[in-house]
Design a protein around this motif. Sequence first.
Motif, PDB file in Angstrom:
ATOM      1  N   SER A   1      57.217  47.226  69.317  1.00  0.00           N
ATOM      2  CA  SER A   1      56.971  46.376  70.486  1.00  0.00           C
ATOM      3  C   SER A   1      57.377  47.112  71.764  1.00  0.00           C
ATOM      4  O   SER A   1      56.718  46.973  72.807  1.00  0.00           O
ATOM      5  CB  SER A   1      57.726  45.049  70.360  1.00  0.00           C
ATOM      6  OG  SER A   1      59.126  45.243  70.262  1.00  0.00           O
TER       7      SER A   1
ATOM      8  N   VAL B   1      55.999  40.581  70.867  1.00  0.00           N
ATOM      9  CA  VAL B   1      56.989  40.721  69.800  1.00  0.00           C
ATOM     10  C   VAL B   1      56.620  39.840  68.607  1.00  0.00           C
ATOM     11  O   VAL B   1      56.738  40.248  67.446  1.00  0.00           O
ATOM     12  CB  VAL B   1      58.398  40.363  70.313  1.00  0.00           C
ATOM     13  CG1 VAL B   1      59.390  40.296  69.155  1.00  0.00           C
ATOM     14  CG2 VAL B   1      58.862  41.372  71.351  1.00  0.00           C
TER      15      VAL B   1
ATOM     16  N   GLN C   1      53.926  41.518  66.660  1.00  0.00           N
ATOM     17  CA  GLN C   1      54.478  42.631  65.888  1.00  0.00           C
ATOM     18  C   GLN C   1      55.296  42.129  64.701  1.00  0.00           C
ATOM     19  O   GLN C   1      55.304  42.753  63.638  1.00  0.00           O
ATOM     20  CB  GLN C   1      55.348  43.508  66.791  1.00  0.00           C
ATOM     21  CG  GLN C   1      54.590  44.309  67.825  1.00  0.00           C
ATOM     22  CD  GLN C   1      53.761  45.434  67.215  1.00  0.00           C
ATOM     23  OE1 GLN C   1      53.806  45.668  66.004  1.00  0.00           O
ATOM     24  NE2 GLN C   1      53.013  46.127  68.040  1.00  0.00           N
TER      25      GLN C   1
END
Length: 217
Positions: free
Chosen positions: A192, A157, A160
């Motif tokens: 993600s 995450v 991203q």
Amino acid sequence: MEDLKGHLQCQTPTQGSDIWYWNNSKNHEFSVKCVKASLGQQLDLNSSTYEFGWNNWVSNKCIMFVWRAIEEKIASATALRNRGLNVQEIVCKTCGADEESAEHILLKCNFAKRTWEMVTSWLKIPMVNVNGSLKDILMEINEIQRSRSMRKAIHAVAIQTMWHLWKTRNERVFKGRQGKVQIVMEEIKETSYQGVKQRSKHDSISRQEWWDFNVIL
């Protein structure tokens, strides 16, 4: 070219074949010991090294981008100026508070700070240290008290997040579009989710579970 010609004119050719010289040795002879000694003078061999985590739950494009961003190798305004390009304006076009470096775009800009606040709230983890560096963020994530798979998901995450902050910056610079944190947040969640769904063994996670981050890995 003129400087090169001047240097060449000062050189006196000698008889015999060319040979290699190792300047860091008194006898101009190459050895592994000399290389080690030379490096030891330039590096702190006792300092801890940073190892970049190559997360295969993220596309190579995104992970390569973050790897380059950590080294300030992406095409930010300050990086382009440092490469010799004539960049007239290097101040961040979003906040105008500082020069536009990779670290500023992805971490210290007001837009980035608001995005990280929403990301960490969604992930249910402490707020990242926006006064640190990109390396600091990734190291913090690696030290979170979660399972190995959860840390890998949170790391994905984070990658991203940086990628979408960069895309939003490019939309603003090249197309004049002002980004919205909520839209960026939705893009982070979706990309993600698709990465974990397609690249990990946890393909049974539903979109709603991921968007609520109500998952156990």
